[in-house]
Write a protein that holds these residues in place. Structure first.
Motif, short mmCIF file in Angstrom:
data_model
loop_
_atom_site.label_atom_id
_atom_site.label_comp_id
_atom_site.label_asym_id
_atom_site.label_seq_id
_atom_site.Cartn_x
_atom_site.Cartn_y
_atom_site.Cartn_z
N GLY A 120 0.79 -1.23 0.00
CA GLY A 120 0.00 0.00 0.00
C GLY A 120 0.82 1.27 0.00
O GLY A 120 0.32 2.33 -0.37
N GLY A 121 2.09 1.18 0.44
CA GLY A 121 2.94 2.36 0.43
C GLY A 121 2.65 3.35 1.54
O GLY A 121 3.10 4.50 1.49
N LEU A 122 1.91 2.94 2.57
CA LEU A 122 1.61 3.83 3.67
C LEU A 122 2.80 3.94 4.61
O LEU A 122 3.61 3.00 4.71
N THR A 123 2.92 5.06 5.30
CA THR A 123 3.99 5.21 6.27
C THR A 123 3.61 4.51 7.57
O THR A 123 2.43 4.23 7.83
N THR A 124 4.61 4.26 8.40
CA THR A 124 4.34 3.66 9.70
C THR A 124 3.40 4.54 10.51
O THR A 124 2.50 4.04 11.20
N ARG A 125 3.59 5.83 10.43
CA ARG A 125 2.72 6.75 11.18
C ARG A 125 1.27 6.64 10.71
O ARG A 125 0.35 6.59 11.52
N ALA A 130 -4.22 4.70 11.79
CA ALA A 130 -5.40 3.95 11.36
C ALA A 130 -5.79 2.89 12.39
O ALA A 130 -6.97 2.62 12.58
N TYR A 131 -4.79 2.30 13.05
CA TYR A 131 -5.05 1.26 14.04
C TYR A 131 -5.14 1.80 15.47
O TYR A 131 -5.33 1.03 16.41
N LEU A 132 -4.96 3.12 15.62
CA LEU A 132 -5.06 3.76 16.93
C LEU A 132 -4.08 3.16 17.93
O LEU A 132 -4.41 2.89 19.09
N VAL A 133 -2.85 2.94 17.46
CA VAL A 133 -1.79 2.46 18.34
C VAL A 133 -0.60 3.41 18.21
O VAL A 133 -0.48 4.13 17.21
N ALA A 136 5.52 3.80 17.66
CA ALA A 136 6.60 2.89 18.02
C ALA A 136 6.12 1.44 18.05
O ALA A 136 6.83 0.52 17.64
N THR A 137 4.90 1.24 18.53
CA THR A 137 4.32 -0.12 18.56
C THR A 137 4.17 -0.67 17.16
O THR A 137 4.52 -1.83 16.88
N MET A 138 3.64 0.15 16.26
CA MET A 138 3.46 -0.30 14.88
C MET A 138 4.80 -0.52 14.19
O MET A 138 4.96 -1.48 13.41
N ALA A 139 5.79 0.32 14.50
CA ALA A 139 7.11 0.14 13.90
C ALA A 139 7.71 -1.19 14.30
O ALA A 139 8.32 -1.90 13.47
N GLN A 140 7.55 -1.58 15.57
CA GLN A 140 8.05 -2.87 16.03
C GLN A 140 7.32 -4.02 15.33
O GLN A 140 7.95 -5.01 14.94
N ARG A 141 6.01 -3.87 15.17
CA ARG A 141 5.23 -4.92 14.51
C ARG A 141 5.69 -5.12 13.08
O ARG A 141 5.87 -6.25 12.60
N ILE A 142 5.90 -4.01 12.37
CA ILE A 142 6.32 -4.09 10.97
C ILE A 142 7.74 -4.64 10.87
O ILE A 142 8.04 -5.46 9.99
N SER A 143 8.62 -4.22 11.78
CA SER A 143 10.00 -4.71 11.76
C SER A 143 10.05 -6.21 11.98
O SER A 143 10.79 -6.93 11.30
N ARG A 144 9.26 -6.70 12.92
CA ARG A 144 9.22 -8.14 13.17
C ARG A 144 8.71 -8.88 11.93
O ARG A 144 9.22 -9.95 11.57
N SER A 176 -9.82 5.61 9.93
CA SER A 176 -9.52 6.55 11.00
C SER A 176 -8.23 7.24 10.62
O SER A 176 -7.56 6.86 9.66
N GLY A 177 -7.86 8.27 11.36
CA GLY A 177 -6.66 9.01 11.02
C GLY A 177 -6.79 9.64 9.64
O GLY A 177 -7.87 10.04 9.22
N ASP A 178 -5.66 9.74 8.92
CA ASP A 178 -5.71 10.38 7.60
C ASP A 178 -5.71 9.36 6.47
O ASP A 178 -5.52 9.70 5.31
N VAL A 179 -5.91 8.09 6.79
CA VAL A 179 -5.97 7.05 5.77
C VAL A 179 -7.28 6.29 5.92
O VAL A 179 -7.61 5.79 6.99
#
Length: 411
Positions: A120-125, A130-133, A136-144, A176-179
């Protein structure tokens, strides 16, 4: 700057870097850097070949990172020669990226996050919002997730059913958010349909379009839920409905029925009815019977019980509901993700991706008891369902239903 264009180019750019030898995690980071640079540079000097520009910049970012990493010096010797810039070969590896991001070793939440990031090309932010987290939490999830698939061979065949379920989960997250994740899921599914000619891909796209078409009518100005029977059908998106039905008909004509096609057929019958009273519940029950043959789950059985209650009367619906057994009110309610809400609400199978099966079961039972004239039981069950509701909007709606019936009961 057209961010949608950038996101649409992301999978092909990422695939080219992986095909050249970059591991998935490093390639994805490099592509993200290239997207940021494009946002800065393109408004002033738009490139003639956007894909080629992104590939060149991303490849340079990857080489820079490789050179900076002492542990990769041996690999750097192999990658040091930068390919000549110029037109990029017209090879579309988007489909392989879908399969990679939906790898069975990933959890559903990680697969969704990785798909939104890599395809999708979305940023981590943006994904975190969008997931209301926290970001840093989402960055860890994506890195894993990236580490998990980093050693997966890129040319292995994938399972389209898994890819569809990931896209289904993205759509169910709403927005939610801007996406707008629902709109993003439709965009990605269109992209998949272009790359993969399969009737179930078309079925999912039709299903998304048919449900999304009713979005504007689903909530009141104060944010409260509007039952399906009470929605202003003049606010439904008729163009999206027409497109969804056309796609569905073409898929069904191939005579390879799957669960998304069956769900889309049910959604089409709701969309095709000019009023709630004109809904063809008998045919909807027949489609639920088809769906049960494809996937015998408590979710489908609960939705079928609602349809039976409309087609054959509330007592028939209650009898069908009783067949669910362990998911009855007051039990732990094991099984698939939560079923949709009672039919007087916007009862879409696709709206039931999260939560616990008990609240929706109890709400269905409350609705059927109300239709059967047992207001006392219905009020009690609405109150129970409200207490168990997974979100505030549903809780408020069910609380109002209980209050409405309590006000009608003699004291």
């Amino acid at each position: 700057m057209d961010e949608v264009l950038l996101r649409s180019l992301t999978p092909s750019v990422l695939a080219i870097l992986v095909r050249r030898g970059a591991d998935f995690a490093a390639a994805e980071d490099a592509v993200q850097d290239a997207l940021v640079e494009a946002l800065r540079a393109w408004p002033a000097t738009p490139p003639r070949d956007p894909t080629g520009w992104l590939v060149t910049v991303a490849w340079r970012r990857f080489l820079d990172a490789a050179r900076a990493d002492a542990a990769r010096r041996r690999r750097e010797n192999r990658l040091d020669e930068e390919p000549a810039s110029g037109p990029v070969p017209a090879v579309d590896d988007t489909l392989q990226l879908y399969f990679l991001c939906a790898h069975p070793s990933l959890t559903p939440s990680s697969a969704v996050a990785l798909t939104l990031r890599a395809v999708g090309g979305l940023t981590t932010r943006q994904i975190a919002q969008a997931y209301l987290v926290p970001e840093a939490t989402m960055a860890q999830r994506i890195s894993r997730a990236k580490r998990t698939v980093s050693d997966v061979r890129f040319d292995r065949p994938g399972d389209v059913a898994t890819v569809l379920r990931v896209l289904y989960l993205v759509f169910n997250e709403g927005y939610s958010g801007d996406v707008d994740l629902a709109a993003e899921a439709i965009r990605l599914t269109r992209q998949l349909a272009t790359a993969y000619d399969h009737p179930e891909v078309a079925g999912l796209l039709a299903l998304m379009l048919l449900h999304h078409a009713r979005r504007a009518a689903r909530t009141a100005p104060d944010g409260s839920l509007v039952p399906l029977a009470e929605q202003d059908r003049g606010r439904w998106d008729t163009a999206a409905i027409a497109e969804g039905i056309e796609i569905l008909q073409a898929a069904l004509a191939r005579d390879r029925l799957g669960e998304f096609q069956a769900q889309a057929a049910i959604a089409a019958l709701h969309a095709d009815a000019p009023t709630a009273e004109d809904t063809d519940w008998v045919q909807i029950v027949e489609w639920y019977d088809e769906l049960l043959r494809l996937t015998d789950s408590p979710v489908v059985r609960l939705n079928r019980a609602v349809a039976v209650g409309e087609a054959d009367g509330p007592r028939a619906g209650l009898a069908a509901l009783a067949e669910l057994g362990d998911s009855s009110p007051g039990t732990s309610g094991k099984g698939d993700p939560t079923p949709s809400s009672p039919s007087r609400r916007d009862s879409d199978p696709i709206s039931s991706s999260r939560g616990h099966p008990v609240p929706r079961y109890t709400a269905v039972a409350a609705y059927l008891h109300e239709r059967d004239g047992d207001l006392e039981t219905a009020a009690r069950l609405y109150a129970e369902a409200a207490h168990q509701a997974p979100n505030l909007a549903e809780r408020d709606h069910l609380t109002r239903q209980a209050a409405r019936l309590n006000a009608r009961r003699p004291h």
